[in-house]
Write a protein that holds these residues in place. Structure first.
Motif, PDB file in Angstrom:
ATOM      1  N   UNK A   1     -10.726 -23.401  17.046  1.00  0.00           N
ATOM      2  CA  UNK A   1     -10.259 -24.614  16.380  1.00  0.00           C
ATOM      3  C   UNK A   1      -9.582 -25.527  17.388  1.00  0.00           C
ATOM      4  N   UNK A   2      -9.904 -26.814  17.309  1.00  0.00           N
ATOM      5  CA  UNK A   2      -9.395 -27.783  18.272  1.00  0.00           C
ATOM      6  C   UNK A   2     -10.277 -27.893  19.501  1.00  0.00           C
TER       7      UNK A   2
ATOM      8  N   UNK B   1     -19.240 -14.456  18.985  1.00  0.00           N
ATOM      9  CA  UNK B   1     -17.986 -14.504  19.742  1.00  0.00           C
ATOM     10  C   UNK B   1     -17.555 -15.929  20.081  1.00  0.00           C
ATOM     11  N   UNK B   2     -18.324 -16.907  19.600  1.00  0.00           N
ATOM     12  CA  UNK B   2     -18.050 -18.279  20.014  1.00  0.00           C
ATOM     13  C   UNK B   2     -16.723 -18.804  19.493  1.00  0.00           C
ATOM     14  N   UNK B   3     -16.226 -18.199  18.422  1.00  0.00           N
ATOM     15  CA  UNK B   3     -14.984 -18.671  17.816  1.00  0.00           C
ATOM     16  C   UNK B   3     -13.767 -18.525  18.683  1.00  0.00           C
ATOM     17  N   UNK B   4     -13.888 -17.810  19.807  1.00  0.00           N
ATOM     18  CA  UNK B   4     -12.703 -17.668  20.646  1.00  0.00           C
ATOM     19  C   UNK B   4     -12.865 -18.396  21.968  1.00  0.00           C
TER      20      UNK B   4
ATOM     21  N   UNK C   1     -16.408 -28.830  11.780  1.00  0.00           N
ATOM     22  CA  UNK C   1     -16.343 -27.892  12.901  1.00  0.00           C
ATOM     23  C   UNK C   1     -16.196 -26.464  12.419  1.00  0.00           C
ATOM     24  N   UNK C   2     -15.362 -26.246  11.396  1.00  0.00           N
ATOM     25  CA  UNK C   2     -15.157 -24.879  10.928  1.00  0.00           C
ATOM     26  C   UNK C   2     -16.427 -24.354  10.234  1.00  0.00           C
ATOM     27  N   UNK C   3     -17.178 -25.269   9.613  1.00  0.00           N
ATOM     28  CA  UNK C   3     -18.445 -24.846   9.020  1.00  0.00           C
ATOM     29  C   UNK C   3     -19.469 -24.486  10.096  1.00  0.00           C
ATOM     30  N   UNK C   4     -19.413 -25.202  11.214  1.00  0.00           N
ATOM     31  CA  UNK C   4     -20.320 -24.861  12.316  1.00  0.00           C
ATOM     32  C   UNK C   4     -20.018 -23.466  12.847  1.00  0.00           C
ATOM     33  N   UNK C   5     -18.732 -23.160  12.931  1.00  0.00           N
ATOM     34  CA  UNK C   5     -18.349 -21.821  13.385  1.00  0.00           C
ATOM     35  C   UNK C   5     -18.902 -20.767  12.427  1.00  0.00           C
TER      36      UNK C   5
END
Lengths: 281, 444
Positions: free
Chosen positions: B197-198, B260-263, B416-420
């Protein structure tokens, strides 16, 4: 001396009173006022009545969702922190070797700031989850338990110290008497030790409940609400409403006021409840 | 006893007074610039020092951390020592801060604009002026591309990056490169699609710009796609398939597993590129400092090139980079006239004096929209040079930045959060598409 104190009463109270007014009373009252207004910066507020409170619920269910998430989190972590802290306190009052070292070690995490803790645990948890092809954002459950572990790690040491102080205060006479009367260690624990440390329980419960509800910086650093705000606690939701949406400053403020009321009611109920137990013992 | 107490109190009073006096004595800085670009923080410090040395006027520069500009501005502007120069991110940002923007139509800064339609105007006034033109696309490491073109096992018949001129060719090349990772000495074709996020602005803002630009420019009710974006309440998201094309290409041929892209952060991706672990990364020319500052970077400056973001939309042949601006400078209306003048003087100095321009070109690496800069006064970094090359190439069509018309920050971060979720496999593309349309409507 007593007379002199009385005479200077106002003078002595003044510095603290000023600090209290500046740092607490004024911001608090201003915050309540701002929750009824629409504003961009605190100096340009326009009164709008209850619109912000309505918006907090009607706009989307983020507030209620995060409140529910926070409640679940608080229940789990209050329980686990107090049980583990009390167990550690019992072990570390038995006079085993290295007691002081252990006490220090367990207390240390409490001295690290929340943001740093959040990042450290993010690395640790991701390090483990990577092995299985996940990361902490993959699933809200990971985030939830990550937060619980973090909170436990941070708070157990502190609560342990309070319990140790309580346990050490129990007079050895009572314990010896119990032994002579043939009480086993189980009975001693539930009939003597726990009732005697009720004052510590009151404090520890109060601290863990309020801290669990108000948790903000570890939440921000560990998950920042990901995925899709599903691990967002109320404090973070308020922050995000206030800062990342323009025109929603008042709504954030309204959420903050409601949050204050919820936490205050829960904390007062808990105090009243455990205090009653104290008297009975 | 009493005497002692009185003495003690007196001492305290004296101490308190001296503290409050020194607090008052601190003089307010004449110019206070709240900087948006973390990568330029050090350069601005040097600029402030140089300006103070030359004119004696102190310039305070505060840089907001990545993605926290709005909240920093919100709290700073309420203070008595408020920023005198701040920035808004286009028409939407101006709407939020219009009560604080001074009319600068008579300023020198505005007169320097080579195209005065770029400024943000309302009625007769001019309230914000862009100060930098930037471009983004897919940055690639030409050394690795050459290695691929020389590969005997290569399955495509493409022999130079110039031949990559559509999504199909890009996909073929990328797919074939992924099949030959070890021979190319890389760990993935694309750097991590950072989705923490961000850190997801490269996708929810920049990448989304491409399909929505094509959609808006087809709308004949408006003269200009940005105008269409600003006025449309309902969007169709007609080219969602194309957005999926390119996004899938990024995450399926990435150095990092999808889940693992969320980090991952933007800095992670840029480091992967700088260390030669990947061949491509989507970013803009501002990322040069993030590439060159990475310790042990193996990428040579003259191997760093740009290619346009192809998504498979009809007529994308001849598409250029996405070039535009979201950095508009505004002067705070609520500070003293003296401070306003000092601020404008500072900006005038920065964008027209020889020393100032030198800083802008060589330290900030800005391509400016001002006519005070001559053709030779362009930044020297490889990415900026590429942007200039694309701008001057008449055979390609630039994609303007229409994302300044996206309804709100909340819209972008929500998307963005939906893309994640999509990347992690917890949501379907269809859900993302529907949510984007709904969110646009509800945030407008």
């Amino acid at each position: 001396m007593g007379k002199a104190v009385k005479k200077y009463f106002a003078l002595f109270v003044l510095p603290t009173l000023i600090a209290f007014v500046i740092a607490f009373a004024v911001p608090f009252l201003m915050g309540v006022y701002l929750s009824f207004t629409e504003f961009r910066t605190v100096s340009d507020a326009q009164f709008v009545g209850f619109a912000n409170y309505i918006k907090a619920f009607s706009e989307n269910n983020e507030f209620l969702f995060s409140l529910w998430f926070t409640v679940k989190f608080a229940v789990v972590s209050v329980f686990s922190i107090n049980v583990l802290a009390f167990a550690l306190a019992l072990m570390l009052t038995r006079g085993i070797k290295g007691t002081n070292l252990f006490r220090t070690v367990f207390f240390m995490p409490n001295l690290i700031g929340g943001i740093v803790l959040g990042y450290i645990w993010q690395l640790i948890i991701n390090g483990v989850l990577y092995k299985y092809g996940y990361s902490i954002t993959s699933n809200p459950t990971f985030g939830f338990w990550g937060l619980v572990i973090l909170m436990n790690w941070q708070m157990i040491g502190y609560m342990m110290i309070i319990y140790i102080a309580g346990i050490q205060n129990i007079s050895t006479d009572i314990l010896e008497a119990a032994k002579v009367d043939g009480a086993n260690s189980f009975t001693t624990l539930f009939r003597i030790i726990i009732p005697s440390v009720m004052p510590s329980v009151t404090i520890c419960l109060f601290l863990t409940i309020t801290n669990s509800f108000k948790m903000f910086d570890p939440n921000l650093a560990l998950t920042a609400g990901a995925p899709s705000k599903q691990t967002q606690m109320v404090a973070l939701d308020i922050y995000n409403t206030f800062y990342s949406r323009s025109g929603y400053e008042g709504v954030g403020q309204a959420k903050a006021v409601m949050f204050f009321l919820v936490v205050a009611v829960i904390a007062l109920l808990q105090l009243w409840f455990t205090r009653r137990k104290e008297v009975e013992s | 006893m009493k005497k002692k107490v009185t003495a003690l109190l007196l001492v305290i009073v004296v101490i308190c007074m001296s503290i409050s006096l020194t607090a008052c004595g601190k003089k307010k800085s004449q110019v206070y610039f709240l900087n948006f670009k973390p990568e330029a923080a050090n350069a601005y410090k040097e600029i402030a020092a140089a300006y103070e040395k030359e004119t004696g006027i102190s310039v305070k520069v505060v840089t907001a951390a990545a993605n926290t500009y709005e909240q920093t501005l919100k709290s700073e502007i309420a203070k008595s020592d408020a920023p005198t120069i701040f920035q808004v991110n286009g028409p939407i940002g101006y709407n939020e801060w219009k009560d604080y923007c001074l009319d600068i139509k008579d300023s020198k800064l505005y007169s320097y604009l080579s195209d005065d339609t770029l400024a943000i105007k309302e009625d007769d006034g001019v309230y914000a002026v862009p100060y930098v033109v930037e471009g983004y696309g897919i940055i690639y490491n030409d050394a690795i591309m050459q290695r691929y073109f020389a590969l005997p096992e290569k399955k495509t018949d493409i022999t130079s990056t110039d031949e990559i001129n559509s999504f199909d060719t890009l996909k073929a090349v990328v797919g074939d490169m992924t099949a030959n990772l070890s021979k190319l000495g890389i760990e993935g074709v694309f750097a991590s699609t950072s989705l923490s996020s961000g850190e997801d602005w490269r996708w929810q803002t920049h990448l989304l710009n491409v399909p929505l630009y094509y959609e808006f420019s087809e709308n004949t009710d408006y003269d200009d796609p940005t105008l269409a974006g600003l006025n449309l309440k309902d969007i169709e998201f007609k080219y969602h398939q194309n957005f999926e094309n390119i996004f899938d290409l990024y995450i399926n041929n990435s150095i990092t597993e999808k889940t693992l892209l969320g980090s991952k952060s933007t800095a992670d991706s840029m480091a992967e590129f700088a260390l030669g672990k990947v061949a491509m990364v989507q970013n803009g020319n501002w990322a040069w400092s993030q590439i060159s500052d990475v310790e042990g970077n193996t990428v040579k400056a003259n191997d760093i090139k740009f290619m346009p973001i192809y998504t498979g939309i009809d007529g994308e042949k001849g598409q250029g980079l996405c070039i535009g601006t979201e950095n508009y400078i505004a002067i705070n209306k609520n500070v003293t006239q003296e401070q306003q003048k000092a601020s404008l003087d500072f900006l005038d100095w920065l964008f027209s004096s020889t020393t100032g321009k030198d800083f802008v070109t060589n330290k900030l690496d800005y391509i400016t929209p001002f006519n005070t800069f001559t053709e030779d006064e362009l930044p020297n970094d490889p990415l900026a040079k590429e942007v200039v090359r694309y701008m001057n190439d008449d055979s390609v069509k630039t994609v303007p930045w229409i994302f300044t018309s996206f309804p709100s920050e909340e819209f972008k971060s929500h998307i963005g959060s939906y893309l994640l979720d999509y990347a992690q496999g917890t949501r379907k593309w269809d859900e993302f598409k529907k949510e984007l349309i709904n969110k646009w409507k509800s945030e407008r």
